[in-house]
Design a protein around this motif. Structure first.
Motif, PDB file in Angstrom:
ATOM      1  N   GLU A 194     -48.609 -74.273 -43.507  1.00 54.79           N
ATOM      2  CA  GLU A 194     -49.694 -73.446 -42.983  1.00 54.79           C
ATOM      3  C   GLU A 194     -49.652 -73.299 -41.462  1.00 54.79           C
ATOM      4  N   LEU A 195     -48.732 -74.026 -40.849  1.00 49.66           N
ATOM      5  CA  LEU A 195     -48.691 -74.022 -39.388  1.00 49.66           C
ATOM      6  C   LEU A 195     -48.311 -72.651 -38.850  1.00 49.66           C
ATOM      7  N   GLU A 196     -48.944 -72.294 -37.762  1.00 41.53           N
ATOM      8  CA  GLU A 196     -48.605 -71.032 -37.108  1.00 41.53           C
ATOM      9  C   GLU A 196     -47.530 -71.271 -36.064  1.00 41.53           C
ATOM     10  N   ILE A 197     -46.654 -70.323 -35.938  1.00 43.48           N
ATOM     11  CA  ILE A 197     -45.596 -70.426 -34.937  1.00 43.48           C
ATOM     12  C   ILE A 197     -46.237 -70.426 -33.551  1.00 43.48           C
ATOM     13  N   GLY A 198     -45.736 -71.306 -32.705  1.00 38.31           N
ATOM     14  CA  GLY A 198     -46.261 -71.371 -31.348  1.00 38.31           C
ATOM     15  C   GLY A 198     -47.593 -72.073 -31.257  1.00 38.31           C
ATOM     16  N   ALA A 199     -47.851 -73.067 -32.151  1.00 38.47           N
ATOM     17  CA  ALA A 199     -49.138 -73.760 -32.142  1.00 38.47           C
ATOM     18  C   ALA A 199     -49.374 -74.485 -30.827  1.00 38.47           C
ATOM     19  N   SER A 200     -48.331 -74.982 -30.204  1.00 38.29           N
ATOM     20  CA  SER A 200     -48.502 -75.700 -28.927  1.00 38.29           C
ATOM     21  C   SER A 200     -48.537 -74.718 -27.780  1.00 38.29           C
ATOM     22  N   ASN A 201     -49.546 -74.858 -26.920  1.00 41.63           N
ATOM     23  CA  ASN A 201     -49.632 -73.967 -25.769  1.00 41.63           C
ATOM     24  C   ASN A 201     -48.638 -74.335 -24.688  1.00 41.63           C
ATOM     25  N   ARG A 202     -47.817 -75.366 -24.920  1.00 39.48           N
ATOM     26  CA  ARG A 202     -46.815 -75.761 -23.937  1.00 39.48           C
ATOM     27  C   ARG A 202     -45.455 -75.108 -24.231  1.00 39.48           C
ATOM     28  N   MET A 203     -45.319 -74.357 -25.345  1.00 41.43           N
ATOM     29  CA  MET A 203     -44.035 -73.767 -25.709  1.00 41.43           C
ATOM     30  C   MET A 203     -43.719 -72.532 -24.870  1.00 41.43           C
ATOM     31  N   GLU A 204     -42.453 -72.371 -24.575  1.00 48.89           N
ATOM     32  CA  GLU A 204     -41.972 -71.161 -23.905  1.00 48.89           C
ATOM     33  C   GLU A 204     -41.779 -70.052 -24.936  1.00 48.89           C
ATOM     34  N   ALA A 205     -41.967 -68.817 -24.511  1.00 49.98           N
ATOM     35  CA  ALA A 205     -41.908 -67.684 -25.445  1.00 49.98           C
ATOM     36  C   ALA A 205     -40.525 -67.512 -26.059  1.00 49.98           C
ATOM     37  N   ASN A 206     -39.465 -67.865 -25.295  1.00 52.43           N
ATOM     38  CA  ASN A 206     -38.104 -67.630 -25.805  1.00 52.43           C
ATOM     39  C   ASN A 206     -37.513 -68.838 -26.507  1.00 52.43           C
ATOM     40  N   GLU A 207     -38.326 -69.861 -26.743  1.00 51.33           N
ATOM     41  CA  GLU A 207     -37.795 -71.081 -27.340  1.00 51.33           C
ATOM     42  C   GLU A 207     -37.311 -70.867 -28.771  1.00 51.33           C
ATOM     43  N   ASN A 208     -37.979 -70.013 -29.499  1.00 48.81           N
ATOM     44  CA  ASN A 208     -37.648 -69.858 -30.916  1.00 48.81           C
ATOM     45  C   ASN A 208     -36.185 -69.478 -31.143  1.00 48.81           C
ATOM     46  N   GLU A 209     -35.592 -68.781 -30.174  1.00 47.47           N
ATOM     47  CA  GLU A 209     -34.193 -68.368 -30.326  1.00 47.47           C
ATOM     48  C   GLU A 209     -33.252 -69.569 -30.324  1.00 47.47           C
ATOM     49  N   LYS A 210     -33.696 -70.660 -29.724  1.00 45.83           N
ATOM     50  CA  LYS A 210     -32.854 -71.847 -29.619  1.00 45.83           C
ATOM     51  C   LYS A 210     -33.082 -72.829 -30.768  1.00 45.83           C
ATOM     52  N   LYS A 211     -34.104 -72.601 -31.571  1.00 53.10           N
ATOM     53  CA  LYS A 211     -34.511 -73.582 -32.566  1.00 53.10           C
ATOM     54  C   LYS A 211     -33.867 -73.350 -33.929  1.00 53.10           C
ATOM     55  N   GLU A 212     -33.713 -74.448 -34.654  1.00 60.50           N
ATOM     56  CA  GLU A 212     -33.305 -74.348 -36.053  1.00 60.50           C
ATOM     57  C   GLU A 212     -34.461 -73.833 -36.903  1.00 60.50           C
ATOM     58  N   ASP A 213     -35.672 -74.193 -36.513  1.00 64.11           N
ATOM     59  CA  ASP A 213     -36.878 -73.845 -37.260  1.00 64.11           C
ATOM     60  C   ASP A 213     -37.967 -73.509 -36.239  1.00 64.11           C
ATOM     61  N   PRO A 214     -38.731 -72.431 -36.430  1.00 69.72           N
ATOM     62  CA  PRO A 214     -39.774 -72.075 -35.461  1.00 69.72           C
ATOM     63  C   PRO A 214     -40.803 -73.173 -35.222  1.00 69.72           C
TER      64      PRO A 214
END
Length: 468
Positions: free
Chosen positions: A161-181
């Protein structure tokens, strides 16, 4: 027997520390890029009150609260102020101490800083990579959230149920580097002209969540008794702390999780994003810090509190009544007899007040009910101090117990200041006027003294004064 509401189990549980008579307690501290606002102070005061009560009950408390002195907000503040990030952090760490000392907050056993713990953070992250709970990607290191099967237990949020980008400390372009959002950063690759440290993954700095896992386990051990912080930290910060810490150590991270309620203004949660926050640094210029402390400390820590003029006035009035009860008893010491036949009965009543207070506070630190018992004690003190003959033994016992209970709320009572010569002369003149039944002059002097901030109380035992 002390019971604590454990956020992890959503139940009140009997408090049994890891080691008899000792408590390991970690409280998430501030990110030091500005003065603390009253929402920050609420958490600080709430858990300082919890600590004080634990100490009152005989526990030795190892109390650790960190400073986040490496963060995007600090870096941005440094640019705006034309300072380095360490200079900004040091400025607002000192401001934090000034504001919290004014609020009567006891200094922590330790206030670790991120910058002083970089090697330990790097070592912690390296272990998570070795255990395949983390991975490096283009200079960043991320935690494999789905690998930790208990993720979501604290907040009650299913990982699906978690929403992508739940932490306000995440950078917007981080998802491209991740195995999982849903994966979150443990280490961030350095950006140009930003503070950084060398690591096996290149120059960079820690992610937010890893800091507290490292400092809590370093200073308190793999398993701690109590982990506390604001309600807003439950997810994702505390959830991530559990995942990181337990993946590394293989042990339960914290046995009791405590979260304080929000401060509201106009029925809205106070926050910097909404622009409805007030800084403690500014408030204590207009409001006596002890009144502000009393306002926050006497509400049960899990309940929200509403900050406005009316609630501050109520706190001021209640604290004034308690101060007057203390002053009334102190005043009667001058003419008290050594003992009276009824002393034992009065001392037994005091013991009953103490036991009632403990019973209320043992119920998840219910400060609202605890202070109600103190109000009743104050009333009993006033009644006793008005008796024609009073016992020094009873008065001293009352003062000792009253001060002990009030110190749990962070309130102390000092001796009255010496009056300057002008006010002394006016008091003497007013006494003479009353003796001569010159009530007009007596009233005139009362008004003059009021203008000097001196409030007079005419009692059967004589005229007392206090500063208004």
């Amino acid at each position: 027997m002390l019971k604590i509401y454990n956020t992890l189990t959503r139940e009140k549980e009997l408090f049994v520390p890891l080691e008899t008579g000792k408590v390991k307690m970690y409280v998430c501290g501030p990110t030091v890029y500005n003065y603390i606002h009253i929402g920050n102070a609420r958490s600080t005061v709430a858990f300082d009150t919890v600590r004080r009560y634990l100490e009152y009950r005989g526990y030795q408390v190892n109390f650790v609260s960190n400073f986040t002195d490496v963060d995007d907000k600090i870096i941005n503040a440094a640019k705006a102020l034309n300072l380095t990030a360490p200079e900004v952090a040091e400025r607002f760490i000192q401001a934090y101490y000034e504001d919290t000392i004014a609020l009567g907050v006891e200094k922590a056993t330790a206030n670790p800083r991120v910058m002083d713990n970089i090697p330990a953070i790097i070592e912690f992250v390296a272990v998570l990579i070795e255990k395949e709970y983390a991975y490096e990607s283009a200079g960043d290191v991320y935690y494999r959230t789905r690998k930790f099967k208990k993720y979501g237990q604290l907040s009650g949020i299913s990982i699906d149920e978690l929403e992508i980008g739940a932490s306000n400390r995440m950078e917007a372009n981080e998802n491209e580097k991740k195995e999982d959002p849903l994966d979150f950063a443990l280490w961030k690759a350095a950006k140009p002209d930003e503070i950084s440290w060398n690591s096996p993954w290149g120059a960079g700095r820690p992610g937010w969540h890893i800091e507290c896992s490292v400092m809590a386990t370093k200073y308190l051990g793999d398993t701690i008794d109590i982990h506390a912080g604001g309600q807003d930290l439950s997810f994702p910060h505390h959830e991530n702390e559990i995942a990181q810490s337990e993946a590394k150590t293989g042990h339960t991270f914290a046995r009791y999780w405590m979260h304080n309620g929000f401060v509201t203004m106009d029925n809205e949660k106070m926050s910097k994003s909404l622009g409805n926050f007030v800084l403690v640094h500014d408030i204590i210029k207009q409001v006596d810090p002890q009144i502000l402390r009393f306002f926050m400390a006497t509400t049960q820590y899990r309940r929200p509190i509403s900050y406005n003029d009316a609630t501050i006035d109520e706190a001021r009035n209640n604290l004034t009544k308690l101060t007057m009860a203390f002053d009334n008893v102190s005043y009667r010491l001058a003419d008290a007899v050594a003992q009276k036949p009824a002393d034992q009965h009065e001392l037994e009543k005091l013991a009953e007040f103490k036991q009632r207070f403990i019973a209320e506070m043992d119920d998840d630190f219910n400060a609202a009910n605890g202070i109600t018992v103190v109000y009743e004690l104050a009333k009993a003190m006033n009644v006793y101090s008005e008796q024609k003959e009073v016992s020094k033994t009873v008065l001293e016992a009352m003062l000792t117990q009253f001060q002990e209970l009030m110190q749990i709320f962070g309130i102390t009572f000092g001796k009255e200041e010496l009056l300057d010569q002008k006010i002394e002369e006016l008091l003497e003149e007013r006494t003479a006027a009353r003796n001569n039944k010159d009530f007009q002059r007596s009233d005139e002097i009362r008004d003059l003294l009021k203008a000097e901030g001196i409030i007079l109380d005419d009692t059967p035992q004589g005229t007392r004064w206090r500063r208004g």
